[in-house]
Design a protein around this motif. Structure first.
Motif, mmCIF file in Angstrom:
data_model
loop_
_atom_site.group_PDB
_atom_site.id
_atom_site.type_symbol
_atom_site.label_atom_id
_atom_site.label_comp_id
_atom_site.label_asym_id
_atom_site.label_seq_id
_atom_site.Cartn_x
_atom_site.Cartn_y
_atom_site.Cartn_z
ATOM 1 N N ASP A 334 0.962 -1.148 0.026
ATOM 2 C CA ASP A 334 -0.153 -0.088 0.106
ATOM 3 C C ASP A 334 0.981 1.274 -0.007
ATOM 4 O O ASP A 334 2.018 1.266 -0.018
ATOM 5 N N GLU A 335 0.081 2.536 0.015
ATOM 6 C CA GLU A 335 0.844 3.665 0.026
ATOM 7 C C GLU A 335 1.914 4.180 1.022
ATOM 8 O O GLU A 335 2.636 4.794 1.152
ATOM 9 N N GLU A 336 1.620 3.316 2.360
ATOM 10 C CA GLU A 336 2.407 3.607 3.550
ATOM 11 C C GLU A 336 3.427 2.542 3.469
ATOM 12 O O GLU A 336 4.471 2.424 4.479
ATOM 13 N N LEU A 337 3.799 1.842 2.213
ATOM 14 C CA LEU A 337 5.011 1.005 2.105
ATOM 15 C C LEU A 337 4.720 -0.285 3.044
ATOM 16 O O LEU A 337 5.541 -0.538 3.555
ATOM 17 N N ARG A 338 3.407 -0.681 3.426
ATOM 18 C CA ARG A 338 3.260 -1.724 4.137
ATOM 19 C C ARG A 338 2.957 -3.004 3.352
ATOM 20 O O ARG A 338 2.216 -2.723 2.314
ATOM 21 N N GLU A 343 -4.298 -11.344 5.071
ATOM 22 C CA GLU A 343 -4.394 -10.321 5.930
ATOM 23 C C GLU A 343 -3.448 -10.040 6.863
ATOM 24 O O GLU A 343 -3.240 -8.944 7.702
ATOM 25 N N GLU A 344 -2.298 -10.839 6.744
ATOM 26 C CA GLU A 344 -0.807 -10.594 7.683
ATOM 27 C C GLU A 344 -0.164 -9.574 7.249
ATOM 28 O O GLU A 344 0.327 -9.422 6.148
ATOM 29 N N VAL A 345 0.285 -8.460 7.899
ATOM 30 C CA VAL A 345 1.405 -7.451 7.583
ATOM 31 C C VAL A 345 2.475 -8.270 7.939
ATOM 32 O O VAL A 345 3.150 -8.334 9.045
ATOM 33 N N LEU A 346 3.439 -8.161 6.892
ATOM 34 C CA LEU A 346 4.677 -8.699 6.927
ATOM 35 C C LEU A 346 5.889 -7.754 7.132
ATOM 36 O O LEU A 346 6.695 -7.911 7.957
ATOM 37 N N ALA A 347 5.519 -6.423 6.854
ATOM 38 C CA ALA A 347 6.611 -5.532 7.008
ATOM 39 C C ALA A 347 6.404 -4.114 6.760
ATOM 40 O O ALA A 347 5.170 -3.928 5.906
ATOM 41 N N GLN A 356 18.030 -0.823 3.281
ATOM 42 C CA GLN A 356 18.041 -1.593 4.170
ATOM 43 C C GLN A 356 16.727 -2.160 5.134
ATOM 44 O O GLN A 356 16.859 -3.327 5.235
ATOM 45 N N SER A 357 15.738 -1.603 4.609
ATOM 46 C CA SER A 357 14.455 -2.127 5.357
ATOM 47 C C SER A 357 14.045 -3.017 4.426
ATOM 48 O O SER A 357 13.360 -4.163 4.784
ATOM 49 N N LEU A 358 14.190 -3.114 3.183
ATOM 50 C CA LEU A 358 13.965 -4.241 2.263
ATOM 51 C C LEU A 358 14.935 -5.488 2.448
ATOM 52 O O LEU A 358 14.242 -6.479 2.320
ATOM 53 N N SER A 359 16.113 -5.133 2.658
ATOM 54 C CA SER A 359 17.239 -6.035 2.668
ATOM 55 C C SER A 359 17.134 -6.888 3.903
ATOM 56 O O SER A 359 17.400 -8.079 4.194
ATOM 57 N N GLN A 360 16.529 -6.260 5.149
ATOM 58 C CA GLN A 360 16.221 -7.280 6.306
ATOM 59 C C GLN A 360 15.022 -7.956 6.527
ATOM 60 O O GLN A 360 15.051 -8.620 7.599
ATOM 61 N N ARG A 361 14.271 -7.797 5.557
ATOM 62 C CA ARG A 361 13.032 -8.635 5.718
ATOM 63 C C ARG A 361 12.989 -9.880 4.679
ATOM 64 O O ARG A 361 13.009 -9.633 3.398
ATOM 65 N N GLU A 362 13.060 -11.053 5.145
ATOM 66 C CA GLU A 362 12.974 -12.311 4.264
ATOM 67 C C GLU A 362 11.512 -12.654 4.001
ATOM 68 O O GLU A 362 10.729 -12.630 4.949
ATOM 69 N N LEU A 363 11.292 -12.686 2.572
ATOM 70 C CA LEU A 363 9.791 -13.271 2.222
ATOM 71 C C LEU A 363 9.843 -14.613 2.072
ATOM 72 O O LEU A 363 10.598 -15.342 1.336
ATOM 73 N N LEU A 364 8.977 -15.492 2.812
ATOM 74 C CA LEU A 364 8.829 -16.765 2.583
ATOM 75 C C LEU A 364 7.352 -16.901 1.917
ATOM 76 O O LEU A 364 6.239 -16.838 2.416
ATOM 77 N N LEU A 365 7.296 -17.795 0.575
ATOM 78 C CA LEU A 365 6.501 -17.376 -0.359
ATOM 79 C C LEU A 365 6.179 -19.034 -0.719
ATOM 80 O O LEU A 365 7.286 -19.772 -0.964
#
Length: 365
Positions: A334-338, A343-347, A356-365
């Motif tokens: 979304d526009e707040e970069l959430r 329904e789960e907010v991952l980051a 840095q904030s992108l590289s620190q969050r691993e996506l499990l898909l």
């Protein structure tokens, strides 16, 4: 033409003073000014007609901070060179409508083309248009000039910076079997609606797969191999609806985050769809991304999207529009970069330190 207007009034003033004071020297000066005005006006007008220019950008794609080549080509049809020419360039930022103007100076050879190359860089991503607005041609003295309007323009697309996001694919994503109109060109599958190849019969092949007409022609058993669909187990929804006033910084951060997520999912070997609501067409749109070519095509579209507020929830609209094409995961940015997965907010990515904030969050898909 302002220089000619000034010279014209100066000549009129000289004649007025010469007649008022009956001064021969001032009258001679007035005649000289009148002659200079007539000769210069003819010279500049002739040059302005005989000179044309065009703007060229050899490479229309760039990156923030990287210099791009801009070439101004001036064609001079006069039998003599022109020592002084100035070109007015306008650079418009399509994201916020801001314009900046600058002058380029050059000269032109007789009866030929002259090129002037300049380097221009942009600090932010976006679509930029460079317009040649005016060509100013000077006479031999270099004091008087005439302007001719030009309409040459060139576009430069400055791509958003791509950041790497760690992506881990689950077995459900890797082994996803769904409907798709895109097929694997290297492996056979079980989609009877699409033919992969015809080959000789092997032990274990089904009788229903035998190509009887070709078998009769070849006098040996030939079998049809069906195609393997390449479905998209992931859909990334661009849920960006900031309203009428869009801050360029927020828009750039959003484009970087969306492009980085798509790049990282693709780089992990997962074909996926990007879905968004197009305000101009008032409908949900989608684009398949599975390689670098489709990724950069998506980024080009991303930078031109007319954002709007959908009348219904995007995921629901997607399911209605593409109800025969299921998926495993639905991601939403979304526009707040959430970033949400269902329904789960991952980051919640930081606009100030996006990389840095992108590289620190691993996506499990």
């Amino acid at each position: 033409m302002s220089s000619f207007i000034n010279l014209f009034f100066l000549t009129i003033a000289a004649f007025y003073l010469a007649l008022m004071y009956e001064n021969a020297a001032i009258m001679l000066l007035a005649y000289l000014l009148a002659a200079l005005f007539a000769v210069s006006l003819f010279s500049v007008s002739f040059r302005a007609v005989m000179v044309s220019a065009r703007l060229e950008v050899p490479v229309g794609i760039s990156e923030p901070g990287r210099e791009s080549m801009v070439r101004l080509v001036v064609t001079n049809g006069c039998p003599f060179p022109i020592r002084r020419i100035k070109a007015l360039l306008s650079v418009e930022d399509k994201l916020n409508g801001k314009k900046t103007e600058s002058w380029m100076k050059l000269s032109a050879i007789s009866r030929g083309e002259t090129s002037l190359i300049d380097q221009i860089s942009f600090s932010d991503a976006g679509n930029y248009t460079i317009v040649l607005k005016k060509l100013r041609v000077y006479d031999r003295t270099g004091l008087l000039h005439g302007d001719s309007k030009e309409s040459s323009a060139a576009d430069i697309q400055v791509m958003p910076v791509l950041h790497e996001v760690p992506v881990q694919l689950t077995a459900a994503t890797k082994n996803f079997c769904g409907e798709s109109d895109v097929y694997d060109g290297h492996s056979a599958g079980d989609d009877s609606s699409e033919l992969f190849q015809i080959r000789e019969y092997r032990e274990g092949d089904q009788l229903r797969d035998i190509h009887w007409k070709l078998t009769a022609k070849q006098e040996e058993l030939m079998v049809k191999e069906h195609a393997l669909p390449k479905p998209c187990p992931v859909v990334l929804f661009l849920d960006f609806h900031p309203g009428k006033r869009i801050k360029k910084e927020r828009l750039i951060s959003y484009m970087e985050a969306a492009a980085s997520l798509s790049f990282s999912i693709m780089d992990a070997g997962c074909p996926h769809y990007i879905a968004w609501y197009d305000g101009e067409e008032a409908d949900l749109k989608r684009l398949r991304v599975e390689d670098e070519e489709s990724l950069f095509y998506f980024i080009g579209i991303l930078m031109r999207i007319q954002w709007g507020q959908p009348k219904e929830e995007p995921v629901q609209r997607y399911r209605e529009k593409y109800q025969t094409e299921p998926y495993v995961w639905a991601l939403s940015l979304d526009e707040e970069l959430r970033l949400r997965k269902g329904e789960e907010v991952l980051a919640r990515f930081s606009e100030e330190d996006l990389e840095q904030s992108l590289s620190q969050r691993e996506l499990l898909l």
